[in-house]
Design a protein around this motif. Structure first.
Motif, PDB file in Angstrom:
ATOM      1  N   PRO A 193       0.807  -1.231   0.000  1.00  0.00           N
ATOM      2  CA  PRO A 193       0.000   0.000   0.000  1.00  0.00           C
ATOM      3  C   PRO A 193       0.834   1.272   0.000  1.00  0.00           C
ATOM      4  N   GLU A 194       1.905   1.288   0.789  1.00  0.00           N
ATOM      5  CA  GLU A 194       2.721   2.503   0.868  1.00  0.00           C
ATOM      6  C   GLU A 194       3.405   2.823  -0.457  1.00  0.00           C
ATOM      7  N   ASP A 195       3.609   1.794  -1.302  1.00  0.00           N
ATOM      8  CA  ASP A 195       4.172   2.026  -2.634  1.00  0.00           C
ATOM      9  C   ASP A 195       3.114   2.601  -3.574  1.00  0.00           C
ATOM     10  N   ALA A 196       1.894   2.068  -3.457  1.00  0.00           N
ATOM     11  CA  ALA A 196       0.831   2.415  -4.398  1.00  0.00           C
ATOM     12  C   ALA A 196       0.288   3.825  -4.209  1.00  0.00           C
ATOM     13  N   ILE A 197       0.437   4.381  -3.018  1.00  0.00           N
ATOM     14  CA  ILE A 197      -0.140   5.715  -2.773  1.00  0.00           C
ATOM     15  C   ILE A 197       0.847   6.849  -3.089  1.00  0.00           C
ATOM     16  N   LYS A 198       2.036   6.483  -3.563  1.00  0.00           N
ATOM     17  CA  LYS A 198       3.034   7.503  -3.921  1.00  0.00           C
ATOM     18  C   LYS A 198       2.863   7.907  -5.382  1.00  0.00           C
ATOM     19  N   HIS A 199       1.906   8.804  -5.627  1.00  0.00           N
ATOM     20  CA  HIS A 199       1.676   9.224  -7.009  1.00  0.00           C
ATOM     21  C   HIS A 199       2.800  10.145  -7.470  1.00  0.00           C
ATOM     22  N   PRO A 200       3.294   9.950  -8.702  1.00  0.00           N
ATOM     23  CA  PRO A 200       4.445  10.734  -9.160  1.00  0.00           C
ATOM     24  C   PRO A 200       4.142  12.203  -9.440  1.00  0.00           C
ATOM     25  N   LYS A 201       2.871  12.555  -9.629  1.00  0.00           N
ATOM     26  CA  LYS A 201       2.552  13.925 -10.047  1.00  0.00           C
ATOM     27  C   LYS A 201       1.495  14.613  -9.185  1.00  0.00           C
ATOM     28  N   TRP A 202       0.465  13.879  -8.796  1.00  0.00           N
ATOM     29  CA  TRP A 202      -0.698  14.501  -8.176  1.00  0.00           C
ATOM     30  C   TRP A 202      -0.760  14.256  -6.678  1.00  0.00           C
ATOM     31  N   ASN A 203      -1.350  15.211  -5.955  1.00  0.00           N
ATOM     32  CA  ASN A 203      -1.622  15.073  -4.529  1.00  0.00           C
ATOM     33  C   ASN A 203      -3.068  14.623  -4.377  1.00  0.00           C
ATOM     34  N   MET A 204      -3.271  13.343  -4.090  1.00  0.00           N
ATOM     35  CA  MET A 204      -4.620  12.778  -4.045  1.00  0.00           C
ATOM     36  C   MET A 204      -4.784  11.927  -2.804  1.00  0.00           C
ATOM     37  N   GLY A 205      -6.041  11.546  -2.517  1.00  0.00           N
ATOM     38  CA  GLY A 205      -6.327  10.651  -1.413  1.00  0.00           C
ATOM     39  C   GLY A 205      -5.829   9.247  -1.694  1.00  0.00           C
ATOM     40  N   LYS A 206      -5.828   8.397  -0.668  1.00  0.00           N
ATOM     41  CA  LYS A 206      -5.263   7.054  -0.796  1.00  0.00           C
ATOM     42  C   LYS A 206      -6.013   6.196  -1.812  1.00  0.00           C
ATOM     43  N   LYS A 207      -7.335   6.217  -1.760  1.00  0.00           N
ATOM     44  CA  LYS A 207      -8.118   5.361  -2.664  1.00  0.00           C
ATOM     45  C   LYS A 207      -7.863   5.741  -4.118  1.00  0.00           C
ATOM     46  N   ILE A 208      -7.920   7.034  -4.411  1.00  0.00           N
ATOM     47  CA  ILE A 208      -7.721   7.486  -5.788  1.00  0.00           C
ATOM     48  C   ILE A 208      -6.288   7.216  -6.238  1.00  0.00           C
ATOM     49  N   SER A 209      -5.327   7.322  -5.315  1.00  0.00           N
ATOM     50  CA  SER A 209      -3.935   7.040  -5.661  1.00  0.00           C
ATOM     51  C   SER A 209      -3.744   5.579  -6.046  1.00  0.00           C
ATOM     52  N   VAL A 210      -4.395   4.668  -5.314  1.00  0.00           N
ATOM     53  CA  VAL A 210      -4.314   3.248  -5.670  1.00  0.00           C
ATOM     54  C   VAL A 210      -4.974   3.021  -7.029  1.00  0.00           C
ATOM     55  N   ASP A 211      -6.135   3.642  -7.250  1.00  0.00           N
ATOM     56  CA  ASP A 211      -6.805   3.524  -8.548  1.00  0.00           C
ATOM     57  C   ASP A 211      -5.915   4.021  -9.682  1.00  0.00           C
ATOM     58  N   SER A 212      -5.164   5.076  -9.418  1.00  0.00           N
ATOM     59  CA  SER A 212      -4.243   5.585 -10.428  1.00  0.00           C
ATOM     60  C   SER A 212      -3.145   4.576 -10.717  1.00  0.00           C
ATOM     61  N   SER A 213      -2.672   3.911  -9.684  1.00  0.00           N
ATOM     62  CA  SER A 213      -1.578   2.948  -9.860  1.00  0.00           C
ATOM     63  C   SER A 213      -2.016   1.716 -10.644  1.00  0.00           C
ATOM     64  N   THR A 214      -3.288   1.324 -10.522  1.00  0.00           N
ATOM     65  CA  THR A 214      -3.803   0.152 -11.240  1.00  0.00           C
ATOM     66  C   THR A 214      -4.350   0.519 -12.623  1.00  0.00           C
ATOM     67  N   LEU A 215      -4.429   1.811 -12.922  1.00  0.00           N
ATOM     68  CA  LEU A 215      -5.063   2.389 -14.112  1.00  0.00           C
ATOM     69  C   LEU A 215      -6.584   2.278 -14.082  1.00  0.00           C
ATOM     70  N   MET A 216      -7.142   1.807 -12.954  1.00  0.00           N
ATOM     71  CA  MET A 216      -8.595   1.822 -12.801  1.00  0.00           C
ATOM     72  C   MET A 216      -9.128   3.242 -12.911  1.00  0.00           C
ATOM     73  N   ASN A 217      -8.353   4.202 -12.395  1.00  0.00           N
ATOM     74  CA  ASN A 217      -8.778   5.594 -12.440  1.00  0.00           C
ATOM     75  C   ASN A 217      -9.099   6.026 -13.863  1.00  0.00           C
ATOM     76  N   LYS A 218      -8.277   5.589 -14.819  1.00  0.00           N
ATOM     77  CA  LYS A 218      -8.517   5.959 -16.225  1.00  0.00           C
ATOM     78  C   LYS A 218      -9.769   5.280 -16.761  1.00  0.00           C
ATOM     79  N   GLY A 219      -9.991   4.044 -16.346  1.00  0.00           N
ATOM     80  CA  GLY A 219     -11.208   3.353 -16.760  1.00  0.00           C
ATOM     81  C   GLY A 219     -12.453   4.056 -16.255  1.00  0.00           C
ATOM     82  N   LEU A 220     -12.421   4.459 -14.990  1.00  0.00           N
ATOM     83  CA  LEU A 220     -13.546   5.204 -14.419  1.00  0.00           C
ATOM     84  C   LEU A 220     -13.751   6.519 -15.166  1.00  0.00           C
TER      85      LEU A 220
END
Length: 386
Positions: A193-220
């Motif tokens: 989890p601590e790896d997945a929430i480290k977004h390279p560009k954006w300051n976001m909440g934990k859930k959205i950061s994980v979604d970004s790491s899986t590319l689910m965020n783009k699907g949504l």
């Protein structure tokens, strides 16, 4: 002067919305705010902005806040639960509801706000993902504006200004690629989890950061774009753009492409949404093209990051399938953040739920909420192991 309700005021989008309002305080009044459990963060907001109403999702937190306000003799009325969110979303004096809560909890208050004639500054992805058809039909019926707060949809919205939708050939949604861009499936096995929430560009909440790491965020976001802008899925393209300078683009039938560019700061799309249709003085750092080395673009790796493929499949199936996909993802991400499942199990759980639950092509709101609850219970019962 606009009168606002902000749902999820202590979260990432909520706190940045307050920053934007501070920069132009004479043009806004905050009538209602909501939070989940963190009543201590609400206290300074009450002191600064003096909202009439606060809705806490957690009853114990609402009682503690009510006691504090009574002690300090604040006139703010303290509410709790979903009823509280619905109440502050439908207040007669409110012009605009900023929905920045994360998850399906935002769906019902948003629909009730729309049916009460409130414009919506939408930062809650799940509302359109799970019930896009119902939400957009309600908005049209009530002559309500749905103003996107996501950086990508805010960019598309700006690129469409002054142009006709029938002249649009394609919407191009950019993605940073997340913290694991370029990694193989094998390299994703041990992700924590601590790896997945480290977004390279954006300051976001934990859930959205994980979604970004899986590319689910783009699907949504593709599903959101389909409903927000009425564009077919075949005409929505995801492009990985690691620098995150171009936030999205619109290609027109003549081959022209209009892009929206700015620094990676959510306060810009928030500012544009809550001030629409006017623009205000910048609250973000401006781009310096002399110090910008290059802009690059790549095809997303949907074989390694299967969540993007699953989300697109759900969106194209339509009906209740996006709600099933979204519920499975929400619970799976929460379990991952609690160290109860492994990173790659997120996509496995989503796929299993999409196969397990019946596809309803024309669900009503109650049916969407029902399948959402059933999916959550299934995932928790089968994967939430101590």
């Amino acid at each position: 002067m606009k009168k606002l309700t902000i749902l999820g005021v202590t979260g990432s989008i909520g706190t940045q919305t307050l920053d934007v309002i501070r920069s132009d305080i004479k043009n806004f009044i905050i009538i209602g705010i909501s939070a989940n459990t963190n009543y201590e963060k609400i206290i300074p907001i009450i002191e600064e902005f003096k909202p009439k109403y606060v809705a806490m999702m957690d009853e114990e937190a609402s009682l503690k806040l009510k006691k504090h306000c009574a002690l300090k003799k604040y006139p703010t009325e303290i509410l709790h639960g979903l009823d509280g969110l619905n109440y502050i979303s439908t207040l007669p004096e409110v012009d605009l509801v900023v929905t920045s809560v994360v998850g399906m909890i935002g769906l019902v208050p948003t629909i009730k706000a729309i049916n009460s004639g409130k414009d919506i500054a939408l930062a809650n992805k799940e509302t359109l993902v799970a019930a896009g058809e119902l939400v957009m039909e309600a908005a049209k019926k009530n002559n309500v504006n749905i103003l996107p707060v996501d950086s990508e949809h805010g960019a598309i919205f700006q690129c469409l200004q002054g142009n006709k939708l029938e002249n649009v050939n394609k919407i191009i949604i950019t993605a940073s690629g997340g913290p694991f861009r370029g990694k193989s499936r094998q390299e994703l096995i041990g992700i924590r989890p601590e790896d997945a929430i480290k977004h390279p560009k954006w300051n976001m909440g934990k859930k959205i950061s994980v979604d970004s790491s899986t590319l689910m965020n783009k699907g949504l976001e593709v599903i959101e774009a389909h409903w927000l802008f009425g564009v077919d899925y075949e005409n929505i393209q995801v492009v990985v753009h690691p620098q995150s300078v171009i936030h999205s683009m619109v290609e027109y039938i003549d081959g022209s492409i209009i892009a929206q560019m700015s620094s990676t700061d959510m306060r810009l799309p928030i500012q544009y949404a809550i001030n629409y249709p006017k623009r205000n003085i910048a609250v973000i750092d401006k781009l310096d093209f002399y110090n910008m080395s290059s802009l690059t673009f790549e095809k997303p790796d949907s074989d390694t990051f299967k969540c993007l493929k699953l989300a697109l499949k759900a969106g194209k199936m339509g009906g209740n399938m996006p709600a099933i996909m979204n519920a499975a993802n929400e619970v799976a991400v929460a379990l991952f953040l609690d160290y109860k499942i492994k990173y790659l199990q997120i996509e496995d759980i989503i796929e299993k739920c999409m196969d397990k639950f019946d596809h309803n092509i024309k669900p009503n709101l109650e049916e969407i909420l029902d399948v959402d609850l059933k999916v959550r219970e299934y995932v928790k019962n089968n994967y939430d192991k101590e």
